[in-house]
Design a protein around this motif. Structure first.
Motif, mmCIF file in Angstrom:
data_model
loop_
_atom_site.group_PDB
_atom_site.id
_atom_site.type_symbol
_atom_site.label_atom_id
_atom_site.label_comp_id
_atom_site.label_asym_id
_atom_site.label_seq_id
_atom_site.Cartn_x
_atom_site.Cartn_y
_atom_site.Cartn_z
ATOM 1 N N ASP A 1 9.330 -52.605 0.613
ATOM 2 C CA ASP A 1 9.525 -52.990 -0.778
ATOM 3 C C ASP A 1 8.254 -53.611 -1.356
ATOM 4 O OD1 ASP A 1 12.320 -52.280 -0.963
ATOM 5 O OD2 ASP A 1 12.697 -53.971 0.395
ATOM 6 N N PRO A 2 8.144 -53.662 -2.691
ATOM 7 C CA PRO A 2 6.969 -54.253 -3.321
ATOM 8 C C PRO A 2 6.685 -55.655 -2.790
ATOM 9 C CG PRO A 2 8.255 -53.096 -4.969
ATOM 10 C CD PRO A 2 9.065 -53.068 -3.700
ATOM 11 N N VAL B 1 -4.325 -48.762 15.365
ATOM 12 C CA VAL B 1 -5.100 -49.878 15.888
ATOM 13 C C VAL B 1 -5.687 -50.646 14.707
ATOM 14 C CG1 VAL B 1 -5.649 -48.667 18.038
ATOM 15 C CG2 VAL B 1 -7.190 -48.471 16.071
ATOM 16 N N ALA B 2 -6.236 -51.810 15.006
ATOM 17 C CA ALA B 2 -6.866 -52.609 13.960
ATOM 18 C C ALA B 2 -7.942 -51.783 13.257
ATOM 19 C CB ALA B 2 -7.469 -53.873 14.556
ATOM 20 N N GLY B 3 -7.916 -51.805 11.927
ATOM 21 C CA GLY B 3 -8.885 -51.058 11.147
ATOM 22 C C GLY B 3 -8.439 -49.667 10.748
ATOM 23 N N THR B 4 -7.273 -49.211 11.230
ATOM 24 C CA THR B 4 -6.758 -47.900 10.829
ATOM 25 C C THR B 4 -6.476 -47.898 9.322
ATOM 26 O OG1 THR B 4 -5.762 -47.423 12.978
ATOM 27 C CG2 THR B 4 -4.853 -46.256 11.082
ATOM 28 N N TYR B 5 -6.950 -46.874 8.668
ATOM 29 C CA TYR B 5 -6.687 -46.735 7.230
ATOM 30 C C TYR B 5 -5.357 -46.015 7.089
ATOM 31 C CZ TYR B 5 -7.845 -46.230 2.261
ATOM 32 O OH TYR B 5 -7.862 -46.321 0.897
ATOM 33 N N VAL B 6 -4.402 -46.660 6.417
ATOM 34 C CA VAL B 6 -3.016 -46.208 6.412
ATOM 35 C C VAL B 6 -2.661 -45.610 5.049
ATOM 36 C CG1 VAL B 6 -0.611 -46.915 6.702
ATOM 37 C CG2 VAL B 6 -2.415 -47.987 8.087
ATOM 38 N N VAL C 1 3.878 -40.578 -5.283
ATOM 39 C CA VAL C 1 3.731 -42.000 -4.992
ATOM 40 C C VAL C 1 3.094 -42.145 -3.618
ATOM 41 C CG1 VAL C 1 4.940 -44.166 -4.525
ATOM 42 C CG2 VAL C 1 5.651 -42.721 -6.445
ATOM 43 N N VAL C 2 1.963 -42.840 -3.580
ATOM 44 C CA VAL C 2 1.247 -43.030 -2.314
ATOM 45 C C VAL C 2 0.756 -44.466 -2.231
ATOM 46 C CG1 VAL C 2 -0.923 -42.237 -3.333
ATOM 47 C CG2 VAL C 2 -0.608 -42.146 -0.860
ATOM 48 N N TYR C 3 0.790 -45.004 -1.022
ATOM 49 C CA TYR C 3 0.254 -46.342 -0.758
ATOM 50 C C TYR C 3 -0.941 -46.191 0.170
ATOM 51 C CZ TYR C 3 -0.497 -50.726 1.697
ATOM 52 O OH TYR C 3 -1.082 -51.827 2.252
ATOM 53 N N LEU C 4 -2.007 -46.965 -0.075
ATOM 54 C CA LEU C 4 -3.194 -46.960 0.775
ATOM 55 C C LEU C 4 -3.559 -48.383 1.140
ATOM 56 C CD1 LEU C 4 -5.344 -44.354 -1.230
ATOM 57 C CD2 LEU C 4 -4.042 -43.929 0.860
ATOM 58 N N GLY C 5 -3.812 -48.623 2.408
ATOM 59 C CA GLY C 5 -4.207 -49.947 2.869
ATOM 60 C C GLY C 5 -4.799 -49.865 4.262
ATOM 61 N N THR C 6 -5.331 -50.982 4.751
ATOM 62 C CA THR C 6 -5.965 -51.034 6.067
ATOM 63 C C THR C 6 -5.160 -51.927 7.002
ATOM 64 O OG1 THR C 6 -8.149 -50.712 5.075
ATOM 65 C CG2 THR C 6 -8.085 -51.596 7.308
ATOM 66 N N GLN C 7 -4.961 -51.453 8.228
ATOM 67 C CA GLN C 7 -4.195 -52.212 9.222
ATOM 68 C C GLN C 7 -4.990 -53.419 9.694
ATOM 69 O OE1 GLN C 7 -2.619 -49.870 12.463
ATOM 70 N NE2 GLN C 7 -2.590 -51.624 13.866
ATOM 71 N N ILE C 8 -4.287 -54.571 9.780
ATOM 72 C CA ILE C 8 -4.885 -55.806 10.291
ATOM 73 C C ILE C 8 -4.314 -56.069 11.674
ATOM 74 C CG2 ILE C 8 -5.143 -58.292 9.975
ATOM 75 C CD1 ILE C 8 -4.824 -57.852 6.988
ATOM 76 N N GLY C 9 -5.199 -56.188 12.675
ATOM 77 C CA GLY C 9 -4.755 -56.522 14.031
ATOM 78 C C GLY C 9 -3.972 -55.405 14.687
ATOM 79 N N ALA C 10 -3.524 -55.686 15.899
ATOM 80 C CA ALA C 10 -2.761 -54.718 16.677
ATOM 81 C C ALA C 10 -1.302 -54.716 16.224
ATOM 82 C CB ALA C 10 -2.849 -55.062 18.156
ATOM 83 N N THR D 1 -3.173 -54.980 2.072
ATOM 84 C CA THR D 1 -2.849 -54.841 0.656
ATOM 85 C C THR D 1 -1.338 -54.756 0.495
ATOM 86 O OG1 THR D 1 -4.903 -53.610 0.326
ATOM 87 C CG2 THR D 1 -3.246 -53.452 -1.425
ATOM 88 N N PRO D 2 -0.735 -55.561 -0.376
ATOM 89 C CA PRO D 2 0.723 -55.541 -0.504
ATOM 90 C C PRO D 2 1.240 -54.187 -0.981
ATOM 91 C CG PRO D 2 -0.264 -56.828 -2.279
ATOM 92 C CD PRO D 2 -1.359 -56.523 -1.317
ATOM 93 N N ILE D 3 2.436 -53.850 -0.520
ATOM 94 C CA ILE D 3 3.100 -52.633 -0.988
ATOM 95 C C ILE D 3 3.349 -52.783 -2.485
ATOM 96 C CG2 ILE D 3 5.084 -51.127 -0.668
ATOM 97 C CD1 ILE D 3 3.238 -51.437 1.787
ATOM 98 N N ASP D 4 3.055 -51.698 -3.251
ATOM 99 C CA ASP D 4 3.188 -51.815 -4.708
ATOM 100 C C ASP D 4 4.406 -51.098 -5.265
ATOM 101 O OD1 ASP D 4 2.152 -49.376 -4.032
ATOM 102 O OD2 ASP D 4 0.433 -49.461 -5.395
ATOM 103 N N GLN D 5 4.973 -50.149 -4.521
ATOM 104 C CA GLN D 5 6.182 -49.465 -4.964
ATOM 105 C C GLN D 5 7.105 -49.274 -3.780
ATOM 106 O OE1 GLN D 5 5.757 -46.203 -7.944
ATOM 107 N NE2 GLN D 5 3.567 -46.316 -7.511
ATOM 108 N N THR D 6 8.382 -49.158 -4.057
ATOM 109 C CA THR D 6 9.353 -48.982 -2.988
ATOM 110 C C THR D 6 9.071 -47.691 -2.221
ATOM 111 O OG1 THR D 6 11.058 -50.181 -4.202
ATOM 112 C CG2 THR D 6 11.797 -48.701 -2.446
#
Length: 401
Positions: free
Chosen positions: A190-191, A205-210, A220-229, A239-244
């Motif tokens: 959710d947002p 893994v840490a740093g994976t671009y999701v 509708v697409v979400y883009l963010g980077t994974q933090i940690g394992a 980056t927070p989810i912006d849409q459901t």
């Protein structure tokens, strides 16, 4: 009581001619007629075979001194009727055939008392130089803030000022990424959520671009980077989810650092469809990138490493590959890109190079790179770039209206 004369066809004893052969270079000379009761004349010339010639509309005030305009007839098979407004009292035609004998060549002259003649042609018809045309003058009018209509102003050179408005569709900033793993959401996101629950976290893994592609809306697409394992099958993102994002939405785990080894097996980094089933069209206006290295850079290197053997390729994949450029050195990048700058360590850290390759806009290529559904823009890594600290590229643009 005088009667208005009717429209009429000139007789064959004057300016019209029955179908018959006219030799190459031969002349048909019409006979003067009093046309003071008519305002316009139309002339039709036709033959069975393709011939050309020169038609002269001869006019005279006194039936002694003659002159008038000529019209080149390119192909008599089309019988396109030249038309003229006539103000002189006397009229006759003269037609000089071209270098080919005309078979069944006929000439017909039509006198009209109508004030105007308008010619219309089918949209599919071949346009010829001798076709009649109507000249129009247009005036641009706009409504001002008070609701009054005014002529659009121009400057002292007669030029109209134009303001180009940018689009209002969604902008995009896409990193080129190599697809490493695919999975799905196991629970709805959710947002403002900062975590994603995955069906499987293998390969994340840490740093994976999701990238998360909504199961309910392919645009509708979400883009963010994974933090940690991962914590089990749960990953944290920056980056927070912006849409459901519904359960079962597809998730792609990608690498966006292109400092990889492609010397044995070329590595492909790409941007492409927003989601399966999407009908959106993406227009790329510029491509940007940066290189980071612990070694000083110069034009003979690629980043801070030795010049490449095979090079980095930008290409479009729409089912058929189209190579756009190949660079092996920093100088190659600087030659292609309008903007290329080195960044020195200040005072420590890494050396850098930043570049921008602009496509949209009249000051650049003047075109955009358009990606239809199912098409990709790709970066092909064909050398060992692991000597670089970081190498990333991004495409900017917008969705088409």
């Amino acid at each position: 009581m005088a009667l208005f004369p009717r429209n009429r066809i000139s007789s064959t004893t004057y300016n019209s001619r029955s179908a018959a052969t006219l030799a190459a270079g031969a002349t048909f000379q019409g006979v003067a007629e009093d046309v003071s009761s008519y305002g316009s004349v139309g002339v039709s010339i036709s033959s069975d075979n393709a011939t050309d010639g020169i038609l002269t509309i001869e006019v005279s005030h006194d039936n002694v001194i003659w002159g008038g305009p000529t019209r080149a007839i390119a192909d008599t098979r089309f019988a396109q009727p030249p038309m003229w407004l006539v103000v002189e009292k006397y009229f006759r035609v003269k037609y000089v055939n071209g270098t080919t004998e005309a078979t069944n060549l006929s000439i017909q002259v039509h006198y009209s008392r109508n004030s105007d003649i308008t010619l219309a042609h089918p949209l599919s018809e071949t346009l010829l130089d001798e076709m009649g045309a109507a000249l129009t003058r247009s005036v641009l009018v706009g409504k001002d803030a008070t609701g009054a209509y005014r002529n659009v102003p121009v400057d002292e050179l007669g030029q109209m000022a134009v303001n180009v408005h940018d689009q209002t569709t969604q902008s995009i900033d896409f990193f080129f990424g190599r697809l490493d793993t695919l999975t799905t959401l196991s629970a709805q996101a959710d947002p403002d959520d900062m975590t994603l629950s995955l069906t499987s976290a293998t390969g994340f893994v840490a740093g994976t671009y999701v990238g998360v592609f909504s199961a309910s809306d392919p645009d509708v697409v979400y883009l963010g980077t994974q933090i940690g394992a991962p914590a089990g099958n749960v990953i944290t993102v920056d980056t927070p989810i912006d849409q459901t994002l519904q359960n079962t939405s597809a998730i792609a785990g990608t690498t966006i650092n292109m400092a990889v080894d492609g010397s044995s097996t070329p590595q492909i980094f790409q941007i492409g469809p927003v989601g399966v089933g999407s009908t959106s069209v993406v227009q790329i206006t510029r491509i940007m990138g940066h290189l980071l290295d612990s070694t000083a850079m110069d034009d003979g290197k690629f980043g801070g490493i030795t010049a490449l053997t095979n090079g980095v390729v930008l290409r479009k994949n729409d089912g058929v590959m189209k190579n756009l450029w190949n660079v092996k050195t920093n100088a190659d990048l600087a030659l292609i890109c309008y903007n290329f700058n080195y960044s020195d360590k200040a005072p420590g850290g890494q050396f850098g190079a930043n570049f921008r390759n602009t496509y949209g806009g009249q000051g650049a290529h003047g075109v955009v790179l358009e990606l239809l559904p199912g098409e990709y823009l790709e970066i092909l890594i064909q050398d060992d770039l692991t000597g670089l600290d970081d190498f990333r590229m991004m495409a900017q643009g917008h969705f088409r209206d």
